[in-house]
Every structure is written in C-alpha cells, then in structure tokens.
Design an enzyme around this catalytic site. Structure first.
Site, PDB file in Angstrom:
ATOM      1  N   GLU A 152       7.533 -14.679 -11.860  1.00 49.09           N
ATOM      2  CA  GLU A 152       6.732 -13.463 -11.498  1.00 49.09           C
ATOM      3  C   GLU A 152       6.356 -12.584 -12.478  1.00 49.09           C
ATOM      4  O   GLU A 152       5.354 -12.116 -12.565  1.00 49.09           O
ATOM      5  CB  GLU A 152       7.720 -12.909 -10.562  1.00 49.09           C
ATOM      6  CG  GLU A 152       9.017 -12.063 -10.776  1.00 49.09           C
ATOM      7  CD  GLU A 152       9.625 -11.417  -9.803  1.00 49.09           C
ATOM      8  OE1 GLU A 152       8.842 -10.826  -8.812  1.00 49.09           O
ATOM      9  OE2 GLU A 152      10.621 -11.336  -9.688  1.00 49.09           O
ATOM     10  N   LYS A 182      12.504 -14.841 -11.658  1.00 46.24           N
ATOM     11  CA  LYS A 182      12.080 -13.650 -12.487  1.00 46.24           C
ATOM     12  C   LYS A 182      11.133 -14.252 -13.370  1.00 46.24           C
ATOM     13  O   LYS A 182      10.125 -13.463 -13.855  1.00 46.24           O
ATOM     14  CB  LYS A 182      13.387 -13.268 -13.260  1.00 46.24           C
ATOM     15  CG  LYS A 182      14.324 -12.538 -12.593  1.00 46.24           C
ATOM     16  CD  LYS A 182      13.962 -11.103 -11.978  1.00 46.24           C
ATOM     17  CE  LYS A 182      13.258 -10.759 -11.071  1.00 46.24           C
ATOM     18  NZ  LYS A 182      14.145 -10.812  -9.664  1.00 46.24           N
ATOM     19  N   HIS A 203      16.840 -36.358  -8.719  1.00 50.41           N
ATOM     20  CA  HIS A 203      16.153 -36.775  -7.381  1.00 50.41           C
ATOM     21  C   HIS A 203      14.786 -36.661  -7.390  1.00 50.41           C
ATOM     22  O   HIS A 203      14.043 -36.395  -6.311  1.00 50.41           O
ATOM     23  CB  HIS A 203      17.078 -36.183  -5.992  1.00 50.41           C
ATOM     24  CG  HIS A 203      18.337 -36.727  -6.186  1.00 50.41           C
ATOM     25  ND1 HIS A 203      18.840 -38.013  -5.496  1.00 50.41           N
ATOM     26  CD2 HIS A 203      19.422 -35.975  -6.484  1.00 50.41           C
ATOM     27  CE1 HIS A 203      20.047 -37.849  -5.769  1.00 50.41           C
ATOM     28  NE2 HIS A 203      20.707 -36.841  -6.278  1.00 50.41           N
ATOM     29  N   LYS A 207       5.740  -4.268  -4.332  1.00 54.95           N
ATOM     30  CA  LYS A 207       7.479  -4.390  -4.152  1.00 54.95           C
ATOM     31  C   LYS A 207       7.879  -4.346  -2.783  1.00 54.95           C
ATOM     32  O   LYS A 207       8.677  -5.016  -2.410  1.00 54.95           O
ATOM     33  CB  LYS A 207       7.713  -3.096  -4.847  1.00 54.95           C
ATOM     34  CG  LYS A 207       9.172  -2.931  -4.903  1.00 54.95           C
ATOM     35  CD  LYS A 207       9.814  -2.831  -6.194  1.00 54.95           C
ATOM     36  CE  LYS A 207      11.371  -2.776  -6.110  1.00 54.95           C
ATOM     37  NZ  LYS A 207      11.798  -4.131  -6.664  1.00 54.95           N
ATOM     38  N   GLU A 249      17.438 -17.588  -9.053  1.00 54.84           N
ATOM     39  CA  GLU A 249      16.809 -16.149  -9.462  1.00 54.84           C
ATOM     40  C   GLU A 249      16.260 -16.211 -10.851  1.00 54.84           C
ATOM     41  O   GLU A 249      15.235 -15.600 -10.996  1.00 54.84           O
ATOM     42  CB  GLU A 249      18.191 -15.202  -9.284  1.00 54.84           C
ATOM     43  CG  GLU A 249      17.815 -13.737  -9.676  1.00 54.84           C
ATOM     44  CD  GLU A 249      16.892 -13.127  -8.895  1.00 54.84           C
ATOM     45  OE1 GLU A 249      16.201 -13.593  -7.858  1.00 54.84           O
ATOM     46  OE2 GLU A 249      16.163 -12.094  -9.136  1.00 54.84           O
ATOM     47  N   ARG A 296       3.906  -0.500  -4.790  1.00 53.11           N
ATOM     48  CA  ARG A 296       3.687  -0.986  -3.367  1.00 53.11           C
ATOM     49  C   ARG A 296       2.205  -1.784  -3.361  1.00 53.11           C
ATOM     50  O   ARG A 296       1.821  -2.365  -2.435  1.00 53.11           O
ATOM     51  CB  ARG A 296       3.651   0.210  -2.340  1.00 53.11           C
ATOM     52  CG  ARG A 296       4.908   0.764  -2.326  1.00 53.11           C
ATOM     53  CD  ARG A 296       4.997   2.002  -1.247  1.00 53.11           C
ATOM     54  NE  ARG A 296       5.002   1.456  -0.012  1.00 53.11           N
ATOM     55  CZ  ARG A 296       5.663   1.459   0.674  1.00 53.11           C
ATOM     56  NH1 ARG A 296       6.788   1.820   0.326  1.00 53.11           N
ATOM     57  NH2 ARG A 296       5.625   0.715   1.967  1.00 53.11           N
ATOM     58  N   TRP A 353      -2.783  -2.741  -1.648  1.00 50.58           N
ATOM     59  CA  TRP A 353      -2.778  -4.130  -1.826  1.00 50.58           C
ATOM     60  C   TRP A 353      -3.511  -4.851  -0.842  1.00 50.58           C
ATOM     61  O   TRP A 353      -3.230  -4.607   0.393  1.00 50.58           O
ATOM     62  CB  TRP A 353      -1.074  -4.273  -1.798  1.00 50.58           C
ATOM     63  CG  TRP A 353      -0.631  -5.767  -2.364  1.00 50.58           C
ATOM     64  CD1 TRP A 353      -0.419  -6.402  -3.156  1.00 50.58           C
ATOM     65  CD2 TRP A 353      -0.458  -6.859  -1.183  1.00 50.58           C
ATOM     66  NE1 TRP A 353      -0.058  -7.753  -3.345  1.00 50.58           N
ATOM     67  CE2 TRP A 353      -0.357  -7.948  -1.932  1.00 50.58           C
ATOM     68  CE3 TRP A 353      -0.859  -6.949   0.289  1.00 50.58           C
ATOM     69  CZ2 TRP A 353       0.068  -9.304  -1.394  1.00 50.58           C
ATOM     70  CZ3 TRP A 353      -0.627  -8.319   0.631  1.00 50.58           C
ATOM     71  CH2 TRP A 353      -0.065  -9.415  -0.062  1.00 50.58           C
ATOM     72  N   CYS A 401       0.751  -1.061  -0.016  1.00 49.83           N
ATOM     73  CA  CYS A 401      -0.206  -0.097   0.007  1.00 49.83           C
ATOM     74  C   CYS A 401       0.895   1.228  -0.167  1.00 49.83           C
ATOM     75  O   CYS A 401       1.803   1.167   0.714  1.00 49.83           O
ATOM     76  CB  CYS A 401      -1.189  -0.054   1.133  1.00 49.83           C
ATOM     77  SG  CYS A 401      -2.291  -1.275   1.335  1.00 49.83           S
ATOM     78  N   ASN A 413      -1.650   2.146   5.787  1.00 51.21           N
ATOM     79  CA  ASN A 413      -0.876   0.739   5.227  1.00 51.21           C
ATOM     80  C   ASN A 413      -0.398   0.034   6.655  1.00 51.21           C
ATOM     81  O   ASN A 413       0.113   0.494   7.479  1.00 51.21           O
ATOM     82  CB  ASN A 413       0.494   1.532   4.542  1.00 51.21           C
ATOM     83  CG  ASN A 413       1.428   0.248   4.215  1.00 51.21           C
ATOM     84  OD1 ASN A 413       1.208  -0.757   4.231  1.00 51.21           O
ATOM     85  ND2 ASN A 413       2.661   0.737   4.277  1.00 51.21           N
ATOM     86  N   GLY A 414      -0.518  -1.135   6.362  1.00 56.63           N
ATOM     87  CA  GLY A 414      -0.347  -2.101   7.600  1.00 56.63           C
ATOM     88  C   GLY A 414      -1.470  -3.151   8.003  1.00 56.63           C
ATOM     89  O   GLY A 414      -2.398  -3.120   7.192  1.00 56.63           O
TER      90      GLY A 414
HETATM   91  C1  F6R Z   1      11.487 -10.436  -6.778  1.00 55.84           C
HETATM   92  C2  F6R Z   1      11.421  -9.608  -5.714  1.00 55.84           C
HETATM   93  C3  F6R Z   1      11.152 -10.062  -4.366  1.00 55.84           C
HETATM   94  C4  F6R Z   1      11.813  -9.238  -3.465  1.00 55.84           C
HETATM   95  C5  F6R Z   1      11.587  -9.756  -2.006  1.00 55.84           C
HETATM   96  C6  F6R Z   1      12.284  -8.744  -0.675  1.00 55.84           C
HETATM   97  O1  F6R Z   1      11.791  -9.955  -7.746  1.00 55.84           O
HETATM   98  O2  F6R Z   1      11.686  -8.315  -6.029  1.00 55.84           O
HETATM   99  O3  F6R Z   1      11.449 -11.352  -4.189  1.00 55.84           O
HETATM  100  O4  F6R Z   1      13.451  -9.346  -3.645  1.00 55.84           O
HETATM  101  O5  F6R Z   1      10.268  -9.376  -1.737  1.00 55.84           O
HETATM  102  O6  F6R Z   1      12.243  -7.681  -0.872  1.00 55.84           O
HETATM  103  P1  F6R Z   1      13.601  -6.748  -0.171  1.00 55.84           P
HETATM  104  O7  F6R Z   1      14.628  -6.899  -1.082  1.00 55.84           O
HETATM  105  O8  F6R Z   1      12.808  -5.330  -0.422  1.00 55.84           O
HETATM  106  O9  F6R Z   1      13.512  -7.023   0.948  1.00 55.84           O
END
Ligand code: F6R
Length: 611
Positions: free
Chosen positions: A491, A488, A507, A606, A484, A27, A77, A2, A103-104
């Site tokens: 998502e 990517k 396995h 994010k 990773e 957010r 969100w 949010c 937010n929370g």
């Molecule tokens: C994936 C992504 C998330 C963040 C995770 C941690 O692309 O962005 O997996 O890496 O939510 O976020 P931070 O680094 O802000 O603690």
C-alpha cells in the site's frame, strides 16, 4: 471516505475550514473545495488534488472579507465521477441558494436527477451528491430545515452532509445516515465535521449525531430533529485527544511518528487493565459477568484489512488460550453469505476508525440474528462503537497515516487481554494467568527494542527497494504477521507483495520465485521455526534472496539468509507484535527510498465508508 467541515462563528472561517479539511485529508484527497457565504452570495473555490492546492488557490483569491462567518469545505475520495473541479464539492443548486458537502453514496441519484432535469434543474457535475442541493431548492418555501428534511426523505443510500443557505446566513444544517457527523460546540461558534480531527483545535465538547438526525446549527445553539421533523435530544461528550497527537511532532511522516508511538500506545491500551494478582484482565467495557463469559461458545470476528489481520491473531488466542471456537471473517463476506449465528455467539468487530461500512454491516447482521455483539475500536464515539453494546477501546490516539500501524499492535494487545480474561473464566489457572499478564506488560519494551534498530532496518530496506515483487511467508502466529507485512509494503511502496502461509508457497506461488523476487520469511525462534527454515531452503534453491525476521542471538540465521531483521526473544503469543513493527519499518523505508507519498498512498482512503 471524504472529509467534510462546516463552521459558523466569529473566527476567520477560511482558516478553520482549510485546517479542518487538511486534518481530514486522510479520508480522501483527490480534490477539495470550499464555499464561503460572503456579502449574501457564495464564493466557491475548488481544486483538483490535495488540500494544499486548494490552500494555494484560496490564498491567491484573498482570504475573504472580515464579515465572513459561515462556510463549508470538503476533501473528496471519488466514487461517482472522476476527480475534476466540476465534480469536487461543494455543489450548489441552479439558483445558487444552497451549497452542500456530502460524504456517502446516493443510490437513487439517477432517478432523482432525471426527475429534477425535467423540472428545469441544470446539473454541472457527474456526481450523485449534486442532487441534494437541487432537491433542497425544489422543496424550499422559506423554511430551511423543512426543505432539507423533505429532500433527505427522497434519498436512498448513505449521507453525512452539511448545508449552507444564502437565505439563512450564520446557520448550517447537518444530517447523517450511515456516514459520521460530529458537532464541536464552542463559545458562540460551532464546527461540524466528519470526525473530531477537524474539531480538537477549537473545542473538546462535541455532539455525535445518530443516523436519521438532522441538526440546525447556529453559533450559539444546536437543535436536533429526526427525519420526520420531530425534535430529539442528544447529549454532549468530552473528547480527550491531545492536539499534539494530530501534528507530526518533528517526524517526516505521520506513519513514522505512529510507528514510534507504539510503545506508548500499547501502554495506553494496557494501562489499568491487567489484574496481576488474580492473573486476569479488567475490561469493564465488555460488561460481562463470569457466567456470561462461560456461556460464550463461539466467537466470530469481523473486520477488514489490517484489522482483519489482527483478528486472525485473535482467533489463535481465543482458541489456544480460552478454548473457544473462533472464526475470522472478511466483514463483507460475512454479511452476504447468510451466516449461522447463535445466542451464545459473540460477534466481535475490529475497526480502528469504527466507521468501516462492511464491518458495521456485518455487526448489524450478527445482531439481527441474535448474537451478542462487541467491538474493538480506536475512535471513541464512532458508529461501530455505538452500534455495539459492549466493547474495548484501544486508546491508540488518532491514527492519521492512511497505512495503519499503531492501531494494529494495540488491537492485538487488546485481543490478548480479552483471551486472558476468557481463559481465566474457563481453563486457565491463576498461575497461568499471572504469567500471561506479566508477559503482556512487556510488549512496549519489546517493540521499543525493534524501533531502536531502525537504522539497520533502513539499510536493508534501501538494498531491496528496487524489487518489483515480494513474498512474505510465516506460520502460526507469524502467518497473519506475514499478511500484514505484505499489505504494508504494497500500500505505501506500490511494490507487488503477497503474504502466504509458509507451507502454502509450494502449492503454487513458488513458480514465481527467481533471483529478482525477495522473500521475507518470518523465522523467529518460536513454534514452527524449523519448518519455516525448510521453506527458506526451498526459496534459496530457486535463487530468491531471503530476508528473515529472526530472534536475537540466533546467529545461524545469518549464514542461511541474505539479511536479518533482529527481533527480541518472545513467547509465540507475543511474537507477531515486534515482528510486525519491524515489517512496518521495512515497508516505510522502502517506500521512502522510492519517493512515495507515504501518508497518502494513491487510491486509498483511511476510513472506508462505502461497500
Ligand atoms: C491498511 C489499512 C486498512 C484498514 C481497513 C479497515 O493499512 O489501514 O486495511 O485496516 O480499511 O479499517 P478500520 O480498521 O478502520 O475498520
């Protein structure tokens, strides 16, 4: 999660608020709303979906009368209640005296709500947040601040809030506990928001609120009290983010822009931090003397998502280069499994946003158990950065795309510099240090070489964009890179993708391979390549198409596989950096081909500030 914004001052408030929540959209983006104090009453406009929908709706309703000075806005969100207009913020009390954006999570909301309903309050939404304006109304006796403080004293859980009152035009109250709030201080104007992204266009002067702070905001002054209504003082800081960094600058998506920024963002992470003559790194934020460095006998890295993958690479660096036992923990798991931590343990949080709830909680737990705590963060002044007494900022600049890219590579570069510094305090000779410090300097150039191959990668991405499942495999330093790459892809393209250690495939997961399931094998010419080639053969034997990352010049790979993503030659330490950039581009172009909303993937936000 949010984004919240509040404004009081002389500008066209609607524009400031809408631009603010557009900048905070990463957010959360399932619904949005705005409350403007107009002619002594609130005008509230809400819409389901992205902020663009709200902008259109506000436009249709007129931009408001010229006298408007105060307003609040929110991009959501969803946690409690579906993304509907009724559940969108701002929420008001039954008499429409107070409007609140939050937010929370209010953990005791149902008890409070039942109590308020018995007293005659009428609720219009399913949200936890709606109890806040009702509580404020309940306590209000002409003193705005006291009413907000008394309401907050009732609340269990987390909040970042901004409150506007019809009886106090021109004044806003903001408060935080567990969710960030920053106030931008302008000339006879104030803009308050979840983070500086909504503020940078107006002022560089900011005040970060601490947990428990309640700020009374007028256009020309801010007064801060604690939750017991006692005045406290907070200093101002200056932000150095360039406004151009929060715009797309000609790129179709922020993600692509941020991928392309990596040579520069890594240069910024490394600048002034390598002491080539002595073969070490200068990380003054760590604030550790040689004797402190030598005393560390264990490192625990706590992080989530992409930052966790960077941490996995960090473990290899710390163990192999510095000889320090290192564990990497999914931050939520660390907190709840009663970990063993000693006084010589360094607990290291890695977080782009510096706001991730689980990472923050892990670091608090480690601190409580006596560990030294440090952080690698991007967002300056973020909660995790302020919770830790030591740390290194990665200086990647704002990362706006929900999918993290440039933060990852800068985190890895910083981890390598930390390992270099620790190694030099222990077993590295000056010569070994010089060699590694020179290598680190090469990272931006290596990444640029991959970006220069974008067209080739795009072609390969288009070819495989119809697949429904993918596997990513790797070994050693390329194992976290495989995880990773899979993250990517899933998502942003919504293709099911799994990252596995190359040896682990047989396995279990190998049962899923068939001609419709491509495998991306990370087979650069570094330690482990020969064994990965055997794993590629196993995949080919099950008729899976194989796409590899391979070192430039390793022509034999072409015969063995369906497609090659060429990576410049590196040592094993640097291998994950350009390799992950190639996988970021692969994911980006696949998602683009599938027409996905790349910067705002469904269900994601994010900054994950809830557990
Ligand atoms: C994936 C992504 C998330 C963040 C995770 C941690 O692309 O962005 O997996 O890496 O939510 O976020 P931070 O680094 O802000 O603690």
């Amino acid at each position: 999660m949010c984004g919240i914004v509040g404004y009081t001052g002389n500008r066209q408030v609607t524009e400031v608020l809408l631009q603010g929540i557009r900048r905070l959209e990463y957010r959360g983006y399932d619904s949005a709303g705005i409350a403007l104090l107009e002619d002594g009453n609130f005008r509230v406009i809400k819409s389901v979906g992205k902020v663009a929908g709200l902008v259109e709706k506000v436009g249709q309703n007129g931009h408001g009368s010229p006298g408007i000075k105060t307003g609040i806005a929110h991009t959501r969100w969803a946690t409690h209640g579906a993304p509907t207009e009724a559940n969108a913020h701002p929420h008001l009390d039954s008499q429409n005296n107070f409007a609140v954006v939050h937010n929370g999570i209010i953990e005791n909301y149902s008890v409070l709500r039942d109590r308020l309903i018995k007293k005659g309050h009428k609720f219009l939404s399913e949200t936890d947040s709606e109890v806040i304006p009702h509580l404020i109304q309940e306590f209000y006796q002409n003193d705005f601040a006291s009413a907000v403080i008394q309401a907050l004293q009732q609340i269990e859980g987390t909040y970042g809030i901004v409150v506007s009152s019809k009886n106090h035009p021109g004044q806003l109250i903001a408060a935080r506990k567990g969710s960030p709030i920053v106030i931008g201080v302008g000339e006879n104007e104030m803009i308050v928001a979840s983070d500086i992204m909504a503020i940078v266009s107006y002022t560089a002067k900011v005040i970060y609120l601490n947990d428990g702070d309640v700020a009374l905001i007028n256009p020309n002054n801010v007064e801060i009290r604690n939750i017991h209504n006692v005045p406290v003082s907070r200093g101002t800081s200056t932000i150095d983010w360039d406004i151009r960094l929060v715009e797309k600058g000609g790129f179709e998506h922020f993600m692509l822009k941020e991928i392309h920024e990596q040579p520069e963002s890594i240069t910024n992470a490394v600048r002034g931090r390598l002491d080539h003559a002595n073969g070490t790194a200068i990380l003054s934020g760590l604030n550790m003397q040689p004797q402190d460095l030598v005393a560390i006998d264990r490192i625990i890295i706590a992080a989530c998502g992409t930052s966790l993958h960077a941490g996995m690479i960090g473990k290899y660096y710390f163990e192999e280069l510095a000889g320090i036992l290192t564990e990497v923990e999914q931050a939520a798991e660390f907190r709840y499994r009663n970990p063993i931590v000693g006084v010589n343990t360094l607990a290291l949080a890695i977080s782009q946003s510096g706001e991730t709830a689980d990472t923050l909680a892990a670091i608090k737990e480690a601190k409580m158990k006596g560990a030294q705590v440090a952080a690698i963060c991007n967002v300056v002044g973020s909660t995790i950065a302020r919770e830790t007494e030591r740390g290194v900022y990665i200086h990647a600049g704002p990362e706006i795309s929900v999918a993290s890219t440039k933060a990852f590579t800068s985190q890895v570069a910083v981890l390598l510099m930390m390992a270099l510094k620790l190694a030099r305090s222990r077993r590295f000779t000056q010569q070994e240090g010089i060699i590694l410090s020179n290598e680190i300097e090469m990272i931006p150039e290596l990444i640029q070489k991959v970006i220069d191959r974008s067209k080739e990668i795009e072609k390969i991405a288009k070819k495989w964009s119809g697949a429904k499942d993918f596997f990513f495999i790797g070994r050693g330093y390329l194992y976290p890179a495989a995880l990773e790459g899979a993250l990517k892809l899933k998502e942003i393209s919504y293709i099911h993708a799994e990252g596995y250690h190359a040896a682990e495939l047989k396995h279990g997961p190998i049962a899923l391979l068939d001609p419709s399931v491509p495998v991306v094998a990370l087979a650069n010419d570094v330690l482990g390549k020969d064994k990965t080639i055997s794993n590629i053969q196993e995949c080919k034997a099950r008729k899976s198409p194989v796409i590899v990352t391979a070192t430039e010049g390793d022509e034999g790979m072409k015969q063995l596989t369906d497609d090659v993503l060429w990576i410049p030659r590196t040592s094993k330490y640097l291998a994950p950096l350009p390799t992950v950039v190639a996988l970021q581009l692969l994911a980006y172009y696949i998602a683009k081909e599938r027409g996905c909303p790349i910067d705002h993937p469904r269900n994601l936000a994010k900054s994950v500030t809830v557990e």
